[in-house]
Design a protein around this motif. Structure first.
Motif, PDB file in Angstrom:
ATOM      1  N   PRO A  73       0.812  -1.219   0.000  1.00 27.88           N
ATOM      2  CA  PRO A  73       0.000   0.000   0.000  1.00 27.88           C
ATOM      3  C   PRO A  73       0.847   1.272   0.000  1.00 27.88           C
ATOM      4  N   MET A  75       3.559   1.581  -1.808  1.00 22.79           N
ATOM      5  CA  MET A  75       4.214   1.716  -3.100  1.00 22.79           C
ATOM      6  C   MET A  75       3.703   2.968  -3.814  1.00 22.79           C
ATOM      7  N   ARG A  76       4.583   3.589  -4.604  1.00 22.83           N
ATOM      8  CA  ARG A  76       4.175   4.738  -5.405  1.00 22.83           C
ATOM      9  C   ARG A  76       3.488   4.250  -6.675  1.00 22.83           C
ATOM     10  N   VAL A  77       2.580   5.063  -7.170  1.00 23.35           N
ATOM     11  CA  VAL A  77       1.882   4.719  -8.400  1.00 23.35           C
ATOM     12  C   VAL A  77       2.865   4.556  -9.563  1.00 23.35           C
TER      13      VAL A  77
ATOM     14  N   VAL B  71      -3.143  10.022 -12.995  1.00 27.56           N
ATOM     15  CA  VAL B  71      -2.905   9.991 -11.546  1.00 27.56           C
ATOM     16  C   VAL B  71      -1.471  10.393 -11.238  1.00 27.56           C
ATOM     17  N   ASP B  72      -1.329  10.983 -10.066  1.00 24.68           N
ATOM     18  CA  ASP B  72      -0.027  11.484  -9.635  1.00 24.68           C
ATOM     19  C   ASP B  72       0.950  10.324  -9.466  1.00 24.68           C
ATOM     20  N   MET B  75       1.542   9.383  -5.947  1.00 25.87           N
ATOM     21  CA  MET B  75       0.445   8.882  -5.126  1.00 25.87           C
ATOM     22  C   MET B  75       0.791   7.492  -4.589  1.00 25.87           C
ATOM     23  N   ARG B  76       0.271   7.177  -3.402  1.00 25.69           N
ATOM     24  CA  ARG B  76       0.472   5.836  -2.845  1.00 25.69           C
ATOM     25  C   ARG B  76      -0.563   4.884  -3.428  1.00 25.69           C
ATOM     26  N   VAL B  77      -0.181   3.631  -3.520  1.00 27.72           N
ATOM     27  CA  VAL B  77      -1.092   2.619  -4.042  1.00 27.72           C
ATOM     28  C   VAL B  77      -2.366   2.541  -3.193  1.00 27.72           C
ATOM     29  N   ARG B  78      -2.239   2.718  -1.884  1.00 28.94           N
ATOM     30  CA  ARG B  78      -3.446   2.670  -1.041  1.00 28.94           C
ATOM     31  C   ARG B  78      -4.414   3.797  -1.415  1.00 28.94           C
ATOM     32  N   LEU B  80      -4.650   5.067  -4.448  1.00 30.09           N
ATOM     33  CA  LEU B  80      -5.185   4.669  -5.751  1.00 30.09           C
ATOM     34  C   LEU B  80      -6.330   3.670  -5.556  1.00 30.09           C
ATOM     35  N   PHE B  81      -6.106   2.695  -4.661  1.00 27.32           N
ATOM     36  CA  PHE B  81      -7.172   1.728  -4.378  1.00 27.32           C
ATOM     37  C   PHE B  81      -8.387   2.455  -3.804  1.00 27.32           C
TER      38      PHE B  81
END
Lengths: 329, 329
Positions: A73, A75-77, B71-72, B75-78, B80-81
């Motif tokens: 979670p 991790m960066r996009v 998306v940035d 941004m963190r994956v969390r 994004l989810f």
């Protein structure tokens, strides 16, 4: 009662969780989950059913035909886009969060070390020159003290004075700290991987009217919450004990929601000390208890302390002073 | 030659880019792109063709039927989810990176401020006690000095001594700094949003054999790269000038690849000073020039300096000393 998941067992416990959730691979980045599984560097950690590798490029380690990947979670996009994998992506936390609830004894000791470091910095507060300084300048001063105390990383420093203390979460500003101000200070830091947050309340020269009373309520609520943190009771019971103590004082409508959360490799992990979390407390859990009262336009008071759950009851790792500390000029 | 994209024009330039790429919405988080578009808080910034909003929850701001969302990358994956949007997700950078290449004059001044702060910290180096200290302790010392100098954020501090200087990118360790060591120090910091990195080379008490000569080559390469940074030439020409200077010295096979990159709101942005980047340099670009030579098992030397491209030629914002500084006991 389950034993905490220790070093060598962690990978097998993780693989059991992956199998249960139909996850073929985990891709982790430097983060609490990454560190929990022994990640040391600054690359990726890939865990599959039959291997684990730390690598700069996770792609070759993903099994062919991978269908479901648990991603970190944190991790960066841009890293996620870099994976370019044609699979369903789900949060790795669904596998790892339950395994991280209970700490091994050495982990409790590490949180304690972080907590003591943060607390020792806040214990220096009376020696610092607050009068006429800005919130921002004092926050920088505390950040420097925390680094000098040996903290690996300072996650956040909050310094808020005056009526701003009633607005939880505001960042340090250029407001000057004046006599008569309420003062809220918190420090969240990491020590060799493990996190702790400590928050303290002060009065500058002279407490605002009723601030002593509000402080006493918050300290009593912290005490009630700590006493409730026993193996077998649900996390919600700690929140209830804190809420009850505030309600009894008549300040109930100004109470902050929730009473805290777990700490460990993450500064904000399970269990949640909230009415909706029925996770049973177990020995080895470590909690940040943080009761708060925010009276709009007047002031707020919040203390945060760390407590370890043990078989024989709660063990406080830090303790706010029982009477309101007054910073003299 | 295009004008830099200034405050009021940024949103329209972004919307033109979105239209060209078929992007219905951008979702940004605190990051260089976020700040470029005026984001100030710690929430999300959502940009659509007919609106822009800073919000804690971006979902209500996404147009119905949104098909493609930028998306940035930070941004963190969390997060994004958390968006839970049924759309194609692409990096927002494809719209924003080209707009951030050229800086407005006030932005150049901000990078200069960050560069001067970082440089002033490294200029204190001769006054510090290096002998017998660990790399890690000195890195912490420099981090504290940078915060005290007013830097908003210290992005990274590298201190490497001895043969470790030949391994680029290694983190500060517990190795003790001894007389006779080569010493590589770099500091990357942010000042009110804008970034700069400065790297300096020292000798401890006495330079290792040939280290003086290698240092001179790196400084000459920096000079050659700086002189080449003129409007109209491709970014690759700066890399070529640096590579030529190192080749001429006979150290070519030990040269680090590339000669640097752009800096601004990001510490690592376009253009790339590499053989494969033919972006034409323009007035308003700001570069971090960082030639380096790494001789395996012996030592490495890297300097990093900031240069602004102007219509009338390159303007150095920092300058490494021309002769190797020796730290006395």
């Amino acid at each position: 009662m389950s034993a905490p998941v220790s070093g060598g067992d962690r990978l097998s416990a993780v693989r059991a969780g992956m199998a249960a959730d139909g996850i073929d691979a985990l891709v982790l980045r430097p983060s609490p989950d990454f560190r929990f599984l022994g990640g040391r560097g600054d690359g990726f950690l890939v865990v599959t059913m039959d291997g684990a590798a730390e690598t700069a490029d996770p792609r070759p380690y993903l099994p062919p035909g991978v269908r479901r990947v648990g991603v970190d979670p944190e991790m960066r996009v841009r890293e996620l886009f870099g994976l370019a994998v044609d699979a369903e992506l789900v949060p790795a936390a669904q596998v790892l969060a339950p395994l991280r609830l209970r700490k091994e004894p050495y982990e409790v000791a590490m949180v304690e070390r972080a907590a003591l470091a943060a607390d020792s910095v806040l214990a220096c507060a009376p020696e610092l020159s607050w009068f006429g300084a800005t919130e921002r300048a004092m926050a920088t001063r505390l950040r420097v003290l925390a680094l000098e105390a040996g903290c690996e990383e300072v996650l956040s420093v909050r310094v808020t004075a005056g009526p701003g203390t009633a607005a939880p979460g505001s960042a340090p500003s250029d407001r000057v700290i004046n006599p008569g101000d309420a003062l809220l200070v918190s420090l969240s830091a990491r020590w060799d991987g493990y996190c702790a947050e400590v928050a303290r309340v002060f009065a500058v020269a002279e407490p605002p009217e009723d601030y002593d009373a509000v402080y006493s309520v918050v300290v009593a609520a912290r005490h009630a919450g700590m006493a409730a943190a026993r193996p077998g009771v649900p996390a919600a019971a700690v929140a209830a004990a804190v809420a009850q103590a505030v309600d009894d004082s008549g300040y109930g409508r100004f109470a902050a929601p929730g009473a805290g959360r777990g700490v460990g490799l993450g500064s904000d992990e399970g269990p949640r000390l909230r009415a909706d979390d029925d996770t049973p407390l177990e020995a080895g859990m470590v909690l940040c208890l943080e009761p708060a009262i925010y009276v709009p336009d007047l002031f707020g008071a919040r203390v945060a302390d760390i407590v370890a759950c043990t078989e024989s009851g709660p063990r406080p790792l830090t303790t706010a002073p029982s009477s309101l500390p007054v910073l003299e000029r």
